[in-house]
Design an enzyme around this catalytic site. Sequence first.
Site, PDB file in Angstrom:
ATOM      1  N   HIS A   1       0.465  -1.145   0.699  1.00  0.00           N
ATOM      2  CA  HIS A   1       0.612   0.130  -0.064  1.00  0.00           C
ATOM      3  C   HIS A   1       0.733   1.393  -0.161  1.00  0.00           C
ATOM      4  CE1 HIS A   1      -2.962  -2.847   1.146  1.00  0.00           C
ATOM      5  NE2 HIS A   1      -4.304  -2.738   0.874  1.00  0.00           N
TER       6      HIS A   1
ATOM      7  N   VAL B   1      -2.038   0.351  17.231  1.00  0.00           N
ATOM      8  CA  VAL B   1      -2.916   0.327  15.737  1.00  0.00           C
ATOM      9  C   VAL B   1      -2.364  -0.830  14.876  1.00  0.00           C
ATOM     10  CG1 VAL B   1      -2.326   1.540  13.437  1.00  0.00           C
ATOM     11  CG2 VAL B   1      -1.099   2.692  15.763  1.00  0.00           C
TER      12      VAL B   1
ATOM     13  N   ASP C   1      -4.378  -2.561  12.142  1.00  0.00           N
ATOM     14  CA  ASP C   1      -4.813  -2.121  10.007  1.00  0.00           C
ATOM     15  C   ASP C   1      -4.620  -3.271  10.022  1.00  0.00           C
ATOM     16  OD1 ASP C   1      -4.802  -1.068   8.347  1.00  0.00           O
ATOM     17  OD2 ASP C   1      -2.935  -0.406   8.001  1.00  0.00           O
ATOM     18  N   MET C   2      -6.018  -4.112   9.462  1.00  0.00           N
ATOM     19  CA  MET C   2      -6.091  -5.227   8.867  1.00  0.00           C
ATOM     20  C   MET C   2      -7.642  -5.142   7.500  1.00  0.00           C
ATOM     21  SD  MET C   2      -8.509  -7.186  11.676  1.00  0.00           S
ATOM     22  CE  MET C   2      -9.874  -7.611  12.510  1.00  0.00           C
TER      23      MET C   2
ATOM     24  N   TRP D   1     -16.840 -17.460   7.988  1.00  0.00           N
ATOM     25  CA  TRP D   1     -18.514 -16.553   7.890  1.00  0.00           C
ATOM     26  C   TRP D   1     -18.516 -15.718   9.509  1.00  0.00           C
ATOM     27  CZ3 TRP D   1     -16.813 -22.207   9.687  1.00  0.00           C
ATOM     28  CH2 TRP D   1     -17.111 -22.591  11.003  1.00  0.00           C
ATOM     29  N   LYS D   2     -17.438 -15.459  10.049  1.00  0.00           N
ATOM     30  CA  LYS D   2     -17.665 -14.414  10.281  1.00  0.00           C
ATOM     31  C   LYS D   2     -17.573 -13.082  10.241  1.00  0.00           C
ATOM     32  CE  LYS D   2     -16.350 -17.096  15.425  1.00  0.00           C
ATOM     33  NZ  LYS D   2     -15.863 -17.396  15.957  1.00  0.00           N
TER      34      LYS D   2
ATOM     35  N   GLY E   1       1.092  -3.133  15.772  1.00  0.00           N
ATOM     36  CA  GLY E   1       1.349  -2.188  15.797  1.00  0.00           C
ATOM     37  C   GLY E   1       3.473  -1.854  16.454  1.00  0.00           C
TER      38      GLY E   1
END
Length: 339
Positions: free
Chosen positions: A49, A176, A178-179, A230-231, A309
């Site tokens: 990213h 932090v 971030d996923m 499914w979650k 993080g």
Amino acid sequence: MTKNLTLIPSEKMQEVLYKLFLKYKFTDAKAKLMAEVFADNSLSGVNSHGINRVSPFIKYVEEGLVKKDAEAVKVESFGSIERWDGNFGPGIINARICTNRAIELAKSHGMGLVALRNTNHWMRGGSYGWQTAEAGCISILFTNTKPNMPPWGAKESRLGNNPFIISIPRAGGHIVLDMAISQFSFGKINEYKLRGEQLPYPGGWDENDELSKDPEKILSKERGLPIGYWKGSALSIVLDMLATILSAGNSTSKIGLNEHETGISQIFLCIYPEIFHDQNLQEKLLNEIIDYTHNAEPIDSENKIYYPGERALQNKAKNLKDGIPVSKEIWQNVIELLG
């Protein structure tokens, strides 16, 4: 380091990107900010990213999908909650503007929420989690995306991998999370493809509806595996619902009608913990949880247990010292764009 990687100093990457964005007629301020964010993402170990996204971003600019002169504006206000329209401007610029505004609202009201519609990819969502933590705010941030995951039990992709961020400020190092809601973000899957490596765990389905570790097979069908099966499928649905109704923007189903991913919806929620006037207690409680986690015995004695993080901070320190490992092919593409 593998033979298809090269080490690029952070300052050099930032300088090259700044010149590139100026070439494409971004204002000096926008060129500088985007260069900083793209480079910092790679510096933190997230090339998927960061630098890897630069060429696709420029293509969006050339095709008019990212409007370089547009930016987010407020369209409705409800006290500590606001709706903004991104006007299809650069995702990084819009996200920075809305994060700043959510921080301002939180510091005025204790909590602030900005819902943004009609924006573009914000690149690494964690950037804005670090931004809020540096400003002393807790944050919950998320975005919807084009459809790239099947609802659990389905064959076709109808859900987005809807990145989800939670950040908590801490004197000893911010927390932090971030996923993506897919097991691997598609940027990360592409990074494995560039390295010619298999994924360490299944990351999606192949053309035979079998779970696969092969990045090329997963990318060809764009059917990512939801976290928690499914979650994760259910979590993706409700995040899309919240981003859509709070911003009055596009849902994943509407985004999927376009050839390219654009016009997405995002949420920026900030909480100002200083309103409780117990910062010492908060730090003590956070350290208690981190120490308890760190002290768990690892299955593999070579490994260490991390809080969210922590590895980003380690990557940043290492890459500042040694240079950022970058795909030679990706770096060459960027240099060619600069001309």
